[in-house]
Design a protein around this motif. Structure first.
Motif, PDB file in Angstrom:
ATOM      1  N   SER A   1       0.831  -1.200   0.000  1.00 21.03           N
ATOM      2  CA  SER A   1       0.000   0.000   0.000  1.00 21.03           C
ATOM      3  C   SER A   1       0.869   1.254   0.000  1.00 21.03           C
ATOM      4  O   SER A   1       0.642   2.198  -0.770  1.00 21.03           O
ATOM      5  CB  SER A   1      -0.930   0.003   1.213  1.00 21.03           C
ATOM      6  OG  SER A   1      -1.791  -1.117   1.197  1.00 21.03           O
ATOM      7  N   GLY A   2       1.881   1.275   0.886  1.00 20.93           N
ATOM      8  CA  GLY A   2       2.761   2.430   0.968  1.00 20.93           C
ATOM      9  C   GLY A   2       3.562   2.642  -0.297  1.00 20.93           C
ATOM     10  O   GLY A   2       3.721   3.779  -0.773  1.00 20.93           O
ATOM     11  N   ALA A   3       4.066   1.551  -0.876  1.00 18.84           N
ATOM     12  CA  ALA A   3       4.854   1.664  -2.106  1.00 18.84           C
ATOM     13  C   ALA A   3       3.983   2.142  -3.262  1.00 18.84           C
ATOM     14  O   ALA A   3       4.416   2.951  -4.094  1.00 18.84           O
ATOM     15  CB  ALA A   3       5.500   0.321  -2.444  1.00 18.84           C
ATOM     16  N   TYR A   4       2.762   1.665  -3.322  1.00 20.43           N
ATOM     17  CA  TYR A   4       1.857   2.066  -4.397  1.00 20.43           C
ATOM     18  C   TYR A   4       1.512   3.552  -4.288  1.00 20.43           C
ATOM     19  O   TYR A   4       1.485   4.264  -5.295  1.00 20.43           O
ATOM     20  CB  TYR A   4       0.589   1.217  -4.339  1.00 20.43           C
ATOM     21  CG  TYR A   4      -0.284   1.339  -5.567  1.00 20.43           C
ATOM     22  CD1 TYR A   4      -0.079   0.512  -6.674  1.00 20.43           C
ATOM     23  CD2 TYR A   4      -1.298   2.279  -5.639  1.00 20.43           C
ATOM     24  CE1 TYR A   4      -0.867   0.624  -7.818  1.00 20.43           C
ATOM     25  CE2 TYR A   4      -2.088   2.405  -6.770  1.00 20.43           C
ATOM     26  CZ  TYR A   4      -1.876   1.566  -7.856  1.00 20.43           C
ATOM     27  OH  TYR A   4      -2.650   1.689  -8.979  1.00 20.43           O
ATOM     28  N   LEU A   5       1.269   4.015  -3.065  1.00 21.07           N
ATOM     29  CA  LEU A   5       0.875   5.404  -2.857  1.00 21.07           C
ATOM     30  C   LEU A   5       2.026   6.388  -3.066  1.00 21.07           C
ATOM     31  O   LEU A   5       1.797   7.556  -3.359  1.00 21.07           O
ATOM     32  CB  LEU A   5       0.294   5.579  -1.453  1.00 21.07           C
ATOM     33  CG  LEU A   5      -1.044   4.868  -1.195  1.00 21.07           C
ATOM     34  CD1 LEU A   5      -1.436   4.985   0.271  1.00 21.07           C
ATOM     35  CD2 LEU A   5      -2.142   5.442  -2.086  1.00 21.07           C
ATOM     36  N   THR A   6       3.263   5.917  -2.904  1.00 25.42           N
ATOM     37  CA  THR A   6       4.424   6.804  -3.051  1.00 25.42           C
ATOM     38  C   THR A   6       5.103   6.680  -4.412  1.00 25.42           C
ATOM     39  O   THR A   6       6.130   7.308  -4.646  1.00 25.42           O
ATOM     40  CB  THR A   6       5.459   6.520  -1.949  1.00 25.42           C
ATOM     41  OG1 THR A   6       5.837   5.124  -2.017  1.00 25.42           O
ATOM     42  CG2 THR A   6       4.894   6.814  -0.570  1.00 25.42           C
ATOM     43  N   ALA A   7       4.531   5.892  -5.304  1.00 23.53           N
ATOM     44  CA  ALA A   7       5.192   5.598  -6.580  1.00 23.53           C
ATOM     45  C   ALA A   7       5.374   6.828  -7.454  1.00 23.53           C
ATOM     46  O   ALA A   7       6.353   6.930  -8.201  1.00 23.53           O
ATOM     47  CB  ALA A   7       4.402   4.535  -7.345  1.00 23.53           C
ATOM     48  N   GLU A   8       4.459   7.777  -7.383  1.00 25.15           N
ATOM     49  CA  GLU A   8       4.513   8.949  -8.264  1.00 25.15           C
ATOM     50  C   GLU A   8       5.152  10.166  -7.606  1.00 25.15           C
ATOM     51  O   GLU A   8       5.189  11.237  -8.202  1.00 25.15           O
ATOM     52  CB  GLU A   8       3.102   9.309  -8.728  1.00 25.15           C
ATOM     53  CG  GLU A   8       2.385   8.207  -9.481  1.00 25.15           C
ATOM     54  CD  GLU A   8       3.126   7.805 -10.748  1.00 25.15           C
ATOM     55  OE1 GLU A   8       3.725   8.699 -11.376  1.00 25.15           O
ATOM     56  OE2 GLU A   8       3.113   6.606 -11.093  1.00 25.15           O
ATOM     57  N   SER A   9       5.625  10.009  -6.374  1.00 24.24           N
ATOM     58  CA  SER A   9       6.196  11.156  -5.653  1.00 24.24           C
ATOM     59  C   SER A   9       7.715  11.080  -5.654  1.00 24.24           C
ATOM     60  O   SER A   9       8.298  10.145  -5.105  1.00 24.24           O
ATOM     61  CB  SER A   9       5.679  11.184  -4.211  1.00 24.24           C
ATOM     62  OG  SER A   9       6.335  12.173  -3.456  1.00 24.24           O
ATOM     63  N   ASP A  10       8.351  12.067  -6.266  1.00 23.89           N
ATOM     64  CA  ASP A  10       9.815  12.108  -6.255  1.00 23.89           C
ATOM     65  C   ASP A  10      10.350  12.311  -4.845  1.00 23.89           C
ATOM     66  O   ASP A  10      11.376  11.748  -4.464  1.00 23.89           O
ATOM     67  CB  ASP A  10      10.309  13.233  -7.158  1.00 23.89           C
ATOM     68  CG  ASP A  10       9.900  13.021  -8.615  1.00 23.89           C
ATOM     69  OD1 ASP A  10       9.793  11.850  -9.025  1.00 23.89           O
ATOM     70  OD2 ASP A  10       9.682  14.010  -9.325  1.00 23.89           O
ATOM     71  N   ARG A  11       9.655  13.128  -4.070  1.00 25.42           N
ATOM     72  CA  ARG A  11      10.113  13.420  -2.713  1.00 25.42           C
ATOM     73  C   ARG A  11      10.066  12.182  -1.819  1.00 25.42           C
ATOM     74  O   ARG A  11      10.856  12.064  -0.878  1.00 25.42           O
ATOM     75  CB  ARG A  11       9.250  14.529  -2.106  1.00 25.42           C
ATOM     76  CG  ARG A  11       9.743  15.034  -0.745  1.00 25.42           C
ATOM     77  CD  ARG A  11       8.878  16.178  -0.271  1.00 25.42           C
ATOM     78  NE  ARG A  11       8.989  17.330  -1.156  1.00 25.42           N
ATOM     79  CZ  ARG A  11       9.955  18.235  -1.075  1.00 25.42           C
ATOM     80  NH1 ARG A  11      10.913  18.113  -0.176  1.00 25.42           N
ATOM     81  NH2 ARG A  11       9.989  19.263  -1.904  1.00 25.42           N
ATOM     82  N   LEU A  12       9.149  11.260  -2.119  1.00 25.89           N
ATOM     83  CA  LEU A  12       8.988  10.059  -1.295  1.00 25.89           C
ATOM     84  C   LEU A  12       9.588   8.820  -1.952  1.00 25.89           C
ATOM     85  O   LEU A  12       9.280   7.701  -1.541  1.00 25.89           O
ATOM     86  CB  LEU A  12       7.499   9.822  -1.003  1.00 25.89           C
ATOM     87  CG  LEU A  12       6.765  10.952  -0.274  1.00 25.89           C
ATOM     88  CD1 LEU A  12       5.292  10.619  -0.127  1.00 25.89           C
ATOM     89  CD2 LEU A  12       7.397  11.207   1.087  1.00 25.89           C
ATOM     90  N   MET A  13      10.448   9.035  -2.954  1.00 25.16           N
ATOM     91  CA  MET A  13      11.001   7.894  -3.675  1.00 25.16           C
ATOM     92  C   MET A  13      11.835   6.987  -2.787  1.00 25.16           C
ATOM     93  O   MET A  13      11.848   5.759  -2.963  1.00 25.16           O
ATOM     94  CB  MET A  13      11.847   8.382  -4.860  1.00 25.16           C
ATOM     95  CG  MET A  13      12.323   7.272  -5.786  1.00 25.16           C
ATOM     96  SD  MET A  13      10.995   6.230  -6.439  1.00 25.16           S
ATOM     97  CE  MET A  13      10.029   7.423  -7.371  1.00 25.16           C
ATOM     98  N   ALA A  14      12.526   7.544  -1.806  1.00 28.62           N
ATOM     99  CA  ALA A  14      13.316   6.712  -0.894  1.00 28.62           C
ATOM    100  C   ALA A  14      12.418   5.768  -0.108  1.00 28.62           C
ATOM    101  O   ALA A  14      12.764   4.605   0.121  1.00 28.62           O
ATOM    102  CB  ALA A  14      14.120   7.595   0.064  1.00 28.62           C
ATOM    103  N   ILE A  15      11.261   6.264   0.309  1.00 26.64           N
ATOM    104  CA  ILE A  15      10.296   5.407   1.015  1.00 26.64           C
ATOM    105  C   ILE A  15       9.774   4.335   0.073  1.00 26.64           C
ATOM    106  O   ILE A  15       9.646   3.160   0.455  1.00 26.64           O
ATOM    107  CB  ILE A  15       9.146   6.262   1.575  1.00 26.64           C
ATOM    108  CG1 ILE A  15       9.671   7.227   2.633  1.00 26.64           C
ATOM    109  CG2 ILE A  15       8.043   5.379   2.151  1.00 26.64           C
ATOM    110  CD1 ILE A  15       8.624   8.176   3.185  1.00 26.64           C
ATOM    111  N   HIS A  16       9.471   4.722  -1.148  1.00 24.97           N
ATOM    112  CA  HIS A  16       8.979   3.765  -2.148  1.00 24.97           C
ATOM    113  C   HIS A  16       9.967   2.620  -2.342  1.00 24.97           C
ATOM    114  O   HIS A  16       9.590   1.441  -2.321  1.00 24.97           O
ATOM    115  CB  HIS A  16       8.751   4.507  -3.473  1.00 24.97           C
ATOM    116  CG  HIS A  16       8.321   3.630  -4.592  1.00 24.97           C
ATOM    117  ND1 HIS A  16       7.031   3.163  -4.735  1.00 24.97           N
ATOM    118  CD2 HIS A  16       9.025   3.110  -5.641  1.00 24.97           C
ATOM    119  CE1 HIS A  16       6.947   2.408  -5.812  1.00 24.97           C
ATOM    120  NE2 HIS A  16       8.149   2.353  -6.390  1.00 24.97           N
TER     121      HIS A  16
END
Length: 241
Positions: free
Chosen positions: A29-44
């Protein structure tokens, strides 16, 4: 399988299986939700790598784990799946303790798709072609569809069996015959698994796989490579002028 009249509350799901289930759901869920965010790419990326570790654990636990966690207890051929489905449209329907044959199909698909998603994403991030990105996104979309079907199937089975199967994946208990119960939850293994996941996240936080401070200007390695190529192309044009 067992009939409704012979059922009592028994321990079915060990702690490592339950923790794996919810950690994988949370990470996807977290990876899917952060897939399009450059700022959250490390979390992805971190959540994706965590999913691979979880799948590796589940494969091992599927061989050496408790009764209902082992693959041999629920993996069946197409004939068994078809028979299970057909039984639920008749008056002689029986109910499974643990994973039913149809649910087993979705579990295997989710494990395989997790590997496909993460491997394709990793290869693309290290310089793969755009085709890999398309495959990565398509695999994630298919995984989401499988999860949706799985959730719908759990809801349907809960109504059919007249018990909350979602709750059983929290507390470990289902209705069944006494001889079908497992003896222990194996909570120390779950504690070690949780510690490993949290430790990995801590290490990733100390040394993130991408520059989290770059914000929206960050893409991935391919972004920088393409940026360099484009800059070189512009320089060549300027020299020609």
């Amino acid at each position: 399988m067992t009939t409704l009249e012979s059922k009592t509350k028994i321990l079915v799901w060990d702690a490592p299986t339950r923790l794996f289930h919810w950690l994988l759901a949370a990470c996807f869920s977290g990876a899917y939700l952060t897939a399009e965010s450059d700022r959250l790419m490390a979390i992805h990326l971190t959540l994706g790598y965590t999913m691979v570790g979880l799948v590796a654990f589940r494969v091992v636990w599927g061989v050496i784990g408790t009764r209902h966690a082992r693959f041999t207890s629920f993996l069946r051929g197409p004939a068994a799946v078809a028979r299970y489905v057909s039984q639920h449209f008749s008056a002689q329907a029986e109910h499974s303790v643990g994973h039913n044959p149809l649910g087993a199909v979705s579990i295997v698909l989710m494990l395989l798709m997790t590997l496909a998603i993460v491997v394709s994403g990793w290869v693309y991030d290290t310089g793969g072609s755009h085709l890999l990105k398309e495959f990565h996104e398509g695999a994630a979309a298919f995984m989401l569809a499988v999860v949706g079907v799985h959730v719908a199937g759990v809801m349907f089975a809960s109504l059919l069996q007249r018990e909350n199967l979602v709750r059983s994946m929290f507390n470990g208990y289902q209705r069944g015959r006494v001889e079908q119960a497992i003896r222990w939850t194996w909570w120390p293994v779950a504690v070690v698994m949780l510690a490993a996941v949290l430790g990995f996240w801590f290490l990733q936080w100390q040394n993130p796989p991408v520059d989290t401070m770059a914000g929206d200007n960050f893409q991935n390695q391919n972004f920088y490579e393409n940026l360099g190529k484009n800059a070189g192309h512009r320089n060549n044009e300027d020299e020609d002028d």
